[in-house]
Design an enzyme around this catalytic site. Sequence first.
Site, mmCIF file in Angstrom:
data_model
loop_
_atom_site.group_PDB
_atom_site.id
_atom_site.type_symbol
_atom_site.label_atom_id
_atom_site.label_comp_id
_atom_site.label_asym_id
_atom_site.label_seq_id
_atom_site.Cartn_x
_atom_site.Cartn_y
_atom_site.Cartn_z
ATOM 1 N N LEU A 63 0.826 -1.211 0.000
ATOM 2 C CA LEU A 63 0.000 0.000 0.000
ATOM 3 C C LEU A 63 0.859 1.259 0.000
ATOM 4 O O LEU A 63 0.407 2.323 -0.392
ATOM 5 C CB LEU A 63 -0.907 0.035 1.240
ATOM 6 C CG LEU A 63 -1.824 -1.154 1.495
ATOM 7 C CD1 LEU A 63 -2.766 -0.827 2.663
ATOM 8 C CD2 LEU A 63 -2.616 -1.521 0.271
ATOM 9 N N HIS A 101 0.637 5.918 8.833
ATOM 10 C CA HIS A 101 1.584 4.841 9.136
ATOM 11 C C HIS A 101 2.954 5.131 8.498
ATOM 12 O O HIS A 101 3.989 5.079 9.174
ATOM 13 C CB HIS A 101 0.990 3.534 8.607
ATOM 14 C CG HIS A 101 1.878 2.332 8.681
ATOM 15 N ND1 HIS A 101 1.676 1.303 9.582
ATOM 16 C CD2 HIS A 101 2.975 1.961 7.951
ATOM 17 C CE1 HIS A 101 2.608 0.368 9.405
ATOM 18 N NE2 HIS A 101 3.407 0.735 8.418
ATOM 19 N N GLU A 102 2.945 5.447 7.219
ATOM 20 C CA GLU A 102 4.226 5.637 6.516
ATOM 21 C C GLU A 102 4.980 6.875 7.011
ATOM 22 O O GLU A 102 6.206 6.867 7.086
ATOM 23 C CB GLU A 102 4.001 5.717 5.005
ATOM 24 C CG GLU A 102 3.395 4.458 4.381
ATOM 25 C CD GLU A 102 4.229 3.202 4.571
ATOM 26 O OE1 GLU A 102 5.454 3.316 4.819
ATOM 27 O OE2 GLU A 102 3.670 2.096 4.494
ATOM 28 N N HIS A 110 6.959 5.981 9.885
ATOM 29 C CA HIS A 110 8.286 5.446 9.530
ATOM 30 C C HIS A 110 9.244 6.580 9.184
ATOM 31 O O HIS A 110 10.411 6.561 9.569
ATOM 32 C CB HIS A 110 8.190 4.530 8.302
ATOM 33 C CG HIS A 110 7.572 3.191 8.548
ATOM 34 N ND1 HIS A 110 7.947 2.365 9.594
ATOM 35 C CD2 HIS A 110 6.627 2.505 7.844
ATOM 36 C CE1 HIS A 110 7.242 1.235 9.526
ATOM 37 N NE2 HIS A 110 6.442 1.298 8.485
ATOM 38 N N TRP A 120 5.641 -4.830 15.967
ATOM 39 C CA TRP A 120 6.114 -6.194 16.255
ATOM 40 C C TRP A 120 7.616 -6.330 15.986
ATOM 41 O O TRP A 120 8.199 -7.397 16.178
ATOM 42 C CB TRP A 120 5.327 -7.229 15.450
ATOM 43 C CG TRP A 120 5.550 -7.174 13.965
ATOM 44 C CD1 TRP A 120 6.425 -7.931 13.242
ATOM 45 C CD2 TRP A 120 4.912 -6.313 13.018
ATOM 46 N NE1 TRP A 120 6.375 -7.577 11.900
ATOM 47 C CE2 TRP A 120 5.455 -6.592 11.744
ATOM 48 C CE3 TRP A 120 3.935 -5.308 13.124
ATOM 49 C CZ2 TRP A 120 5.038 -5.910 10.589
ATOM 50 C CZ3 TRP A 120 3.543 -4.641 11.973
ATOM 51 C CH2 TRP A 120 4.093 -4.945 10.729
ATOM 52 N N VAL A 140 10.486 0.893 21.413
ATOM 53 C CA VAL A 140 9.624 1.775 22.200
ATOM 54 C C VAL A 140 9.117 0.959 23.386
ATOM 55 O O VAL A 140 8.647 -0.167 23.205
ATOM 56 C CB VAL A 140 8.431 2.273 21.351
ATOM 57 C CG1 VAL A 140 7.413 2.994 22.228
ATOM 58 C CG2 VAL A 140 8.920 3.194 20.239
ATOM 59 N N THR A 144 4.878 0.061 24.026
ATOM 60 C CA THR A 144 4.095 -0.797 23.137
ATOM 61 C C THR A 144 4.471 -2.239 23.463
ATOM 62 O O THR A 144 5.652 -2.562 23.554
ATOM 63 C CB THR A 144 4.416 -0.527 21.655
ATOM 64 O OG1 THR A 144 5.830 -0.628 21.451
ATOM 65 C CG2 THR A 144 3.964 0.863 21.250
HETATM 66 ZN ZN ZN Z 1 5.088 -0.008 7.690
#
Ligand code: ZN
Length: 487
Positions: A175, A215-216, A219, A227, A239, A242
Amino acid sequence: MPDDAPRPPHRSCGMVEAHEMLLAQHPELRQVREDLEARTRSLLSLTPDFRASGGVITIPVVVHVVYKTDAQKIGMDQVTSQIDALNRDYASKNTDKSKVPSVWTKLVTDTGVQFVLASKDAKGQSTTGVTYTQTTVDAFGTDNKVKASGTGGADAWPRDSYLNLWVCNMNQNPLGYAQFPGGPAATDGVVIDLTCFGTKGTAVSPFNLGRTAVHEVGHWLNLIHIWGDTNDCSGSDQVDDTPTAKDPNYGKPTFPHVTCNNGPNGDMFVNYMDYVDDDTMVMFTAGQVARMHAALDGPRSAIGTGGSSSSSSSGSSGGSSGSSSSVSSASSQSSTSSHSSASSGPGGSSSSQSSSSSSDPSSSDSSSSNSSSSDSSSSDSSSSDSSSSDSSSSDSSSSDSSSSDSSSSDSGSSDSSSSDSSSSDPGSSDSSSSDPGSSDSSSSDSSSSDPGSSDSSSSDSGSSDPGGGSRRKDRRSRRRRTIGKKR
Ligand SMILES: [Zn+2]
């Protein structure tokens, strides 16, 4: 287009793939990333519960729409809907954060970061903050081809002044993808598939809330998947707040989903850095926000205007508005003239800071006037100076290594002769002015081209927003104060 393409069962992000590719091409980046990680840990260790409290940092955005068919040529309203979505979620103003299980509600955190479409390109010309480039490429992958005019895409604008967002057809596989801080300037930014960009137009469910970009961009501000990109519980997102998770969550999980002995609460699948559907990811944590701010105080220190007190940021803090905007300087610009090609129009003001930033890598240092000098990758200092001042040191160092190549690569981009019909158009309503008399001949053709040019510094200096540099400094000092506060 998108609608007849087979839909993927779930989200996937090309970040890891793109990053591995980049490391293969630039092995030295591995060390840069490790140094940055050490520096980030050092900074965060001084401020374990650091949160965004030093005012809003506003980041100018340029959206490069790279399209083959007319249907892929998304409109200004869709672009604006993406900026709105980013501002909504990065300010934690999304009402669906009510979906956060009560055990985590206290961790939901406003990032203190906002976004505004650029109002000026790197030459100081008015812009809508959107470029249009027609391509012959059917679909782009994670190989960065969409980021260069020579490979059917659009060249990046200087990354010290703009967050580059490319929108194109990726056939949702993945995506989108981003580049972590510390990589080459020419490919710095975020790429989003057009079916996941914004909240209208070509955006389709379940990825039509603009959260692929949320989301991107996470990053881009140095966040890692929650995860940790392994599938055996050994990975970490670096982190603390989380939970460790085994692997990505998809779709719309139900709470709790326990893995890696992380019961009773399980994976924090409502986090923006998981792989769930748009309507299920609703939060960043305080730890993630601290990590983002470590990036903004470090390798990304050149970009953005800071502080709610600064004029420009107020313009954008309204969230959406990205375009039009308010900002005072915007109006003055529009009167002047707009670049005949592509973009035009109003937008945030911000551009100013490009004056010092772009092209001139040393500039970022100067502001912080830090001793560490040129030590590109640096790291070193971080460990030792664990005293206090380090926030500044972190800035300078890491940024240079990267920015140095920025200048070079940027300049190269300006020639993007390719001309591919790119510019010319559209979205920009107010292209009105378009007075040919405008100085920046060079750019002429391809829309995107011009901005990348290295000379930005000079041209900018003349431009309207002299306060840029000082504001940036303000941000630094303010952030330092915040850090020192240790809440
Ligand atoms: Zn990602």
